[in-house]
Design an enzyme around this catalytic site. Structure first.
Site, PDB file in Angstrom:
ATOM      1  N   ARG A   1      -9.903   0.843   8.665  1.00  0.00           N
ATOM      2  CA  ARG A   1      -9.627  -0.518   8.991  1.00  0.00           C
ATOM      3  C   ARG A   1     -10.798  -1.398   9.603  1.00  0.00           C
ATOM      4  O   ARG A   1     -10.480  -2.369  10.112  1.00  0.00           O
ATOM      5  CB  ARG A   1      -8.351  -0.454   9.836  1.00  0.00           C
ATOM      6  CG  ARG A   1      -6.849  -1.016   9.062  1.00  0.00           C
ATOM      7  CD  ARG A   1      -6.066  -0.556  10.279  1.00  0.00           C
ATOM      8  NE  ARG A   1      -4.851  -1.443  10.052  1.00  0.00           N
ATOM      9  CZ  ARG A   1      -3.576  -1.003   9.454  1.00  0.00           C
ATOM     10  NH1 ARG A   1      -3.637   0.272   8.823  1.00  0.00           N
ATOM     11  NH2 ARG A   1      -2.584  -1.818   9.406  1.00  0.00           N
TER      12      ARG A   1
ATOM     13  N   ARG B   1      10.833  -1.168  11.386  1.00  0.00           N
ATOM     14  CA  ARG B   1       9.931  -0.824  12.223  1.00  0.00           C
ATOM     15  C   ARG B   1       9.861  -1.802  13.464  1.00  0.00           C
ATOM     16  O   ARG B   1       9.887  -2.952  13.116  1.00  0.00           O
ATOM     17  CB  ARG B   1       8.499  -1.011  11.568  1.00  0.00           C
ATOM     18  CG  ARG B   1       8.140   0.437  11.015  1.00  0.00           C
ATOM     19  CD  ARG B   1       7.193   0.403  10.008  1.00  0.00           C
ATOM     20  NE  ARG B   1       5.908  -0.244  10.349  1.00  0.00           N
ATOM     21  CZ  ARG B   1       4.792  -0.502   9.578  1.00  0.00           C
ATOM     22  NH1 ARG B   1       4.770   0.010   8.307  1.00  0.00           N
ATOM     23  NH2 ARG B   1       3.922  -1.384   9.943  1.00  0.00           N
TER      24      ARG B   1
ATOM     25  N   LYS C   1       1.012  -1.083  -0.239  1.00  0.00           N
ATOM     26  CA  LYS C   1      -0.012   0.019   0.176  1.00  0.00           C
ATOM     27  C   LYS C   1       0.723   1.357  -0.170  1.00  0.00           C
ATOM     28  O   LYS C   1       0.699   2.213  -0.873  1.00  0.00           O
ATOM     29  CB  LYS C   1      -1.084   0.055   1.305  1.00  0.00           C
ATOM     30  CG  LYS C   1      -1.806  -1.230   1.277  1.00  0.00           C
ATOM     31  CD  LYS C   1      -2.521  -1.213   2.621  1.00  0.00           C
ATOM     32  CE  LYS C   1      -2.047  -1.178   3.937  1.00  0.00           C
ATOM     33  NZ  LYS C   1      -1.502  -2.579   4.176  1.00  0.00           N
TER      34      LYS C   1
ATOM     35  N   ARG D   1      11.892  -5.481   5.129  1.00  0.00           N
ATOM     36  CA  ARG D   1      11.576  -4.104   4.785  1.00  0.00           C
ATOM     37  C   ARG D   1      12.346  -3.108   5.741  1.00  0.00           C
ATOM     38  O   ARG D   1      12.851  -3.331   6.855  1.00  0.00           O
ATOM     39  CB  ARG D   1      10.209  -3.743   5.165  1.00  0.00           C
ATOM     40  CG  ARG D   1      10.034  -2.212   5.085  1.00  0.00           C
ATOM     41  CD  ARG D   1       8.307  -1.710   5.098  1.00  0.00           C
ATOM     42  NE  ARG D   1       7.981  -2.484   6.111  1.00  0.00           N
ATOM     43  CZ  ARG D   1       6.333  -2.281   6.223  1.00  0.00           C
ATOM     44  NH1 ARG D   1       5.875  -1.854   5.566  1.00  0.00           N
ATOM     45  NH2 ARG D   1       6.047  -2.574   7.252  1.00  0.00           N
TER      46      ARG D   1
ATOM     47  N   ARG E   1      -0.979  -8.796  13.464  1.00  0.00           N
ATOM     48  CA  ARG E   1      -1.324  -7.838  12.407  1.00  0.00           C
ATOM     49  C   ARG E   1      -2.301  -8.593  11.295  1.00  0.00           C
ATOM     50  O   ARG E   1      -3.432  -7.849  11.100  1.00  0.00           O
ATOM     51  CB  ARG E   1      -0.388  -7.125  11.896  1.00  0.00           C
ATOM     52  CG  ARG E   1       0.368  -6.244  12.553  1.00  0.00           C
ATOM     53  CD  ARG E   1       1.917  -5.695  12.339  1.00  0.00           C
ATOM     54  NE  ARG E   1       1.946  -5.309  11.102  1.00  0.00           N
ATOM     55  CZ  ARG E   1       2.865  -4.963  10.467  1.00  0.00           C
ATOM     56  NH1 ARG E   1       4.209  -5.310  10.848  1.00  0.00           N
ATOM     57  NH2 ARG E   1       3.097  -4.171   9.583  1.00  0.00           N
TER      58      ARG E   1
HETATM   59  P1  AP5 Z   1       5.026  -1.492   1.660  1.00  0.00           P
HETATM   60  O1  AP5 Z   1       4.664  -0.922   0.586  1.00  0.00           O
HETATM   61  O2  AP5 Z   1       5.749  -0.949   2.915  1.00  0.00           O
HETATM   62  O3  AP5 Z   1       3.654  -2.309   2.355  1.00  0.00           O
HETATM   63  P2  AP5 Z   1       2.191  -1.913   3.036  1.00  0.00           P
HETATM   64  O4  AP5 Z   1       1.266  -2.664   2.373  1.00  0.00           O
HETATM   65  O5  AP5 Z   1       2.276  -0.578   3.054  1.00  0.00           O
HETATM   66  O6  AP5 Z   1       2.683  -2.478   4.591  1.00  0.00           O
HETATM   67  P3  AP5 Z   1       2.399  -1.718   6.064  1.00  0.00           P
HETATM   68  O7  AP5 Z   1       3.359  -2.956   6.997  1.00  0.00           O
HETATM   69  O8  AP5 Z   1       2.919  -0.429   6.035  1.00  0.00           O
HETATM   70  O9  AP5 Z   1       0.828  -1.794   6.382  1.00  0.00           O
HETATM   71  P4  AP5 Z   1       0.295  -2.172   7.560  1.00  0.00           P
HETATM   72  O10 AP5 Z   1      -1.141  -2.034   7.024  1.00  0.00           O
HETATM   73  O11 AP5 Z   1       0.630  -3.351   8.495  1.00  0.00           O
HETATM   74  O12 AP5 Z   1       0.890  -0.825   8.346  1.00  0.00           O
HETATM   75  P5  AP5 Z   1       0.421   0.659   8.906  1.00  0.00           P
HETATM   76  O13 AP5 Z   1       1.531   1.522   9.089  1.00  0.00           O
HETATM   77  O14 AP5 Z   1      -0.652   0.982   8.218  1.00  0.00           O
HETATM   78  O15 AP5 Z   1       5.681  -2.851   1.433  1.00  0.00           O
HETATM   79  C1  AP5 Z   1       6.282  -3.719   2.053  1.00  0.00           C
HETATM   80  C2  AP5 Z   1       7.582  -4.408   1.679  1.00  0.00           C
HETATM   81  O16 AP5 Z   1       7.472  -5.111   0.505  1.00  0.00           O
HETATM   82  C3  AP5 Z   1       8.694  -3.188   1.244  1.00  0.00           C
HETATM   83  O17 AP5 Z   1       9.682  -3.807   1.989  1.00  0.00           O
HETATM   84  C4  AP5 Z   1       8.668  -3.029  -0.044  1.00  0.00           C
HETATM   85  O18 AP5 Z   1       9.728  -2.635  -0.814  1.00  0.00           O
HETATM   86  C5  AP5 Z   1       8.190  -4.519  -0.690  1.00  0.00           C
HETATM   87  N1  AP5 Z   1       7.015  -4.586  -1.477  1.00  0.00           N
HETATM   88  C6  AP5 Z   1       6.201  -3.748  -1.951  1.00  0.00           C
HETATM   89  N2  AP5 Z   1       5.614  -3.912  -2.924  1.00  0.00           N
HETATM   90  C7  AP5 Z   1       6.330  -5.022  -3.509  1.00  0.00           C
HETATM   91  C8  AP5 Z   1       6.026  -5.808  -4.780  1.00  0.00           C
HETATM   92  N3  AP5 Z   1       5.145  -5.520  -5.740  1.00  0.00           N
HETATM   93  N4  AP5 Z   1       6.776  -6.871  -5.047  1.00  0.00           N
HETATM   94  C9  AP5 Z   1       7.923  -7.248  -4.126  1.00  0.00           C
HETATM   95  N5  AP5 Z   1       8.205  -6.138  -2.969  1.00  0.00           N
HETATM   96  C10 AP5 Z   1       7.190  -5.344  -2.685  1.00  0.00           C
HETATM   97  O19 AP5 Z   1      -0.186   0.359  10.427  1.00  0.00           O
HETATM   98  C11 AP5 Z   1       0.704  -0.149  11.506  1.00  0.00           C
HETATM   99  C12 AP5 Z   1       0.079  -0.139  12.761  1.00  0.00           C
HETATM  100  O20 AP5 Z   1      -0.519   0.974  12.948  1.00  0.00           O
HETATM  101  C13 AP5 Z   1      -1.092  -1.199  12.880  1.00  0.00           C
HETATM  102  O21 AP5 Z   1      -0.786  -2.640  13.105  1.00  0.00           O
HETATM  103  C14 AP5 Z   1      -1.919  -0.603  13.782  1.00  0.00           C
HETATM  104  O22 AP5 Z   1      -1.595  -0.825  15.060  1.00  0.00           O
HETATM  105  C15 AP5 Z   1      -1.895   0.942  13.654  1.00  0.00           C
HETATM  106  N6  AP5 Z   1      -2.741   1.580  12.633  1.00  0.00           N
HETATM  107  C16 AP5 Z   1      -2.669   2.057  11.628  1.00  0.00           C
HETATM  108  N7  AP5 Z   1      -3.850   2.485  11.090  1.00  0.00           N
HETATM  109  C17 AP5 Z   1      -4.687   2.238  11.663  1.00  0.00           C
HETATM  110  C18 AP5 Z   1      -6.184   2.349  11.706  1.00  0.00           C
HETATM  111  N8  AP5 Z   1      -6.654   2.878  10.364  1.00  0.00           N
HETATM  112  N9  AP5 Z   1      -6.990   1.815  12.667  1.00  0.00           N
HETATM  113  C19 AP5 Z   1      -6.424   1.240  13.707  1.00  0.00           C
HETATM  114  N10 AP5 Z   1      -5.065   1.057  14.014  1.00  0.00           N
HETATM  115  C20 AP5 Z   1      -4.068   1.476  12.743  1.00  0.00           C
END
Ligand code: AP5
Ligand code: ZN
Length: 217
Positions: A88, A161, A13, A127, A172
């Site tokens: 979410r 992270r 994402k 990552r 997660r």
């Molecule tokens: P990346 O693009 O970083 O993936 P992502 O989907 O953004 O993953 P996140 O881990 O950031 O998502 P998340 O939803 O768990 O975290 P968030 O910060 O929202 O890609 C991942 C890796 O793969 C990278 O190394 C990249 O280079 C590689 N890659 C990407 N595309 C690729 C491809 N096509 N092929 C090969 N490699 C590839 O949330 C974190 C925490 O915050 C949650 O657990 C929760 O506690 C809290 N939180 C956040 N939002 C909310 C909400 N709305 N409500 C409640 N709690 C929340």
């Protein structure tokens, strides 16, 4: 043009959102990034948020909706919003609909990045991100350049992270399937859901996303 990027942790994402910011001048609203910023503040709220995030659980709807409301009301919309990691829960989806209606905005489409669980572990544990500009790297698929400098900004500090480990990832993923995946049915019923193969190459996914956006405009 306002869109949601939906998918499990590590689906790509953030990677796709950054491409849309660069190519289309859209504004990325990542609740994960907002919460990581809040946790560095040292406030009571920041400390609570840090504990929940490191475990891999979801932060309360109240906190997250408050953060999104603040950003939307600050008025910086550029080429439209990319909601990354929000909503979410169904309560967050309802709140977003109400906020958008208040602003006279609409949600054009919701793009689901589909990646199977086994591939997510490798993505998460490999990552790292640039500490200066947030560019996302991966030990295998997009390594940090040999000179140790970020390709986007030349920064030399890279971060991992605290929740990017197998134990937190299990929680997660569970949160994703239990609390977030019902949103797929919710947006499908509204005729807004589009699916993309998140296992393809980053550029191939970006091209598919571009086609969907052009059709939804
Ligand atoms: P990346 O693009 O970083 O993936 P992502 O989907 O953004 O993953 P996140 O881990 O950031 O998502 P998340 O939803 O768990 O975290 P968030 O910060 O929202 O890609 C991942 C890796 O793969 C990278 O190394 C990249 O280079 C590689 N890659 C990407 N595309 C690729 C491809 N096509 N092929 C090969 N490699 C590839 O949330 C974190 C925490 O915050 C949650 O657990 C929760 O506690 C809290 N939180 C956040 N939002 C909310 C909400 N709305 N409500 C409640 N709690 C929340
Ligand atoms: Zn950088």
């Amino acid at each position: 043009m306002n869109i949601i990027l939906l998918g499990p942790p590590g689906a790509g994402k953030g990677t796709q959102a950054r491409i849309l910011v660069e190519k289309r001048g859209m504004v990325q609203l990542s609740t994960g990034d907002m919460l990581r910023e809040a946790r560095t503040s040292g406030t009571e709220m920041g400390k609570k948020v840090a504990e929940v995030m490191d475990r891999g659980d979801l932060v309360t709807d109240e906190i997250v909706i408050g953060l999104i409301r603040e950003k939307l009301e600050s008025g910086e919309s550029g080429g439209g919003f990319i909601f990354d990691g929000f909503p979410r829960t169904l309560a967050q989806a309802d709140a977003l609909e109400a906020l958008m209606a208040d602003m006279g905005e609409t949600l054009n489409c919701v793009i689901e990045l589909r990646v199977r669980d086994e591939a997510l572990v490798a993505r998460i544990v490999g990552r790292s991100t640039c500490g200066t500009c947030g560019e996302v790297y991966h030990d295998q698929t997009k390594p940090i350049p040999a000179d140790g400098k970020c390709t986007k900004c030349g920064g030399t500090e890279f971060k991992r992270r605290a929740d990017d480990n197998e134990e937190s990832l299990k929680t997660r993923l569970l949160a994703y399937y239990k609390q977030t995946s019902p949103l797929l049915g919710y947006y499908h019923a509204k005729g807004k859901l589009q699916r993309v193969d998140g296992l393809a190459d980053v550029d191939v996914i970006a091209a598919s996303v571009g086609v969907i956006l052009d059709k939804s405009a």
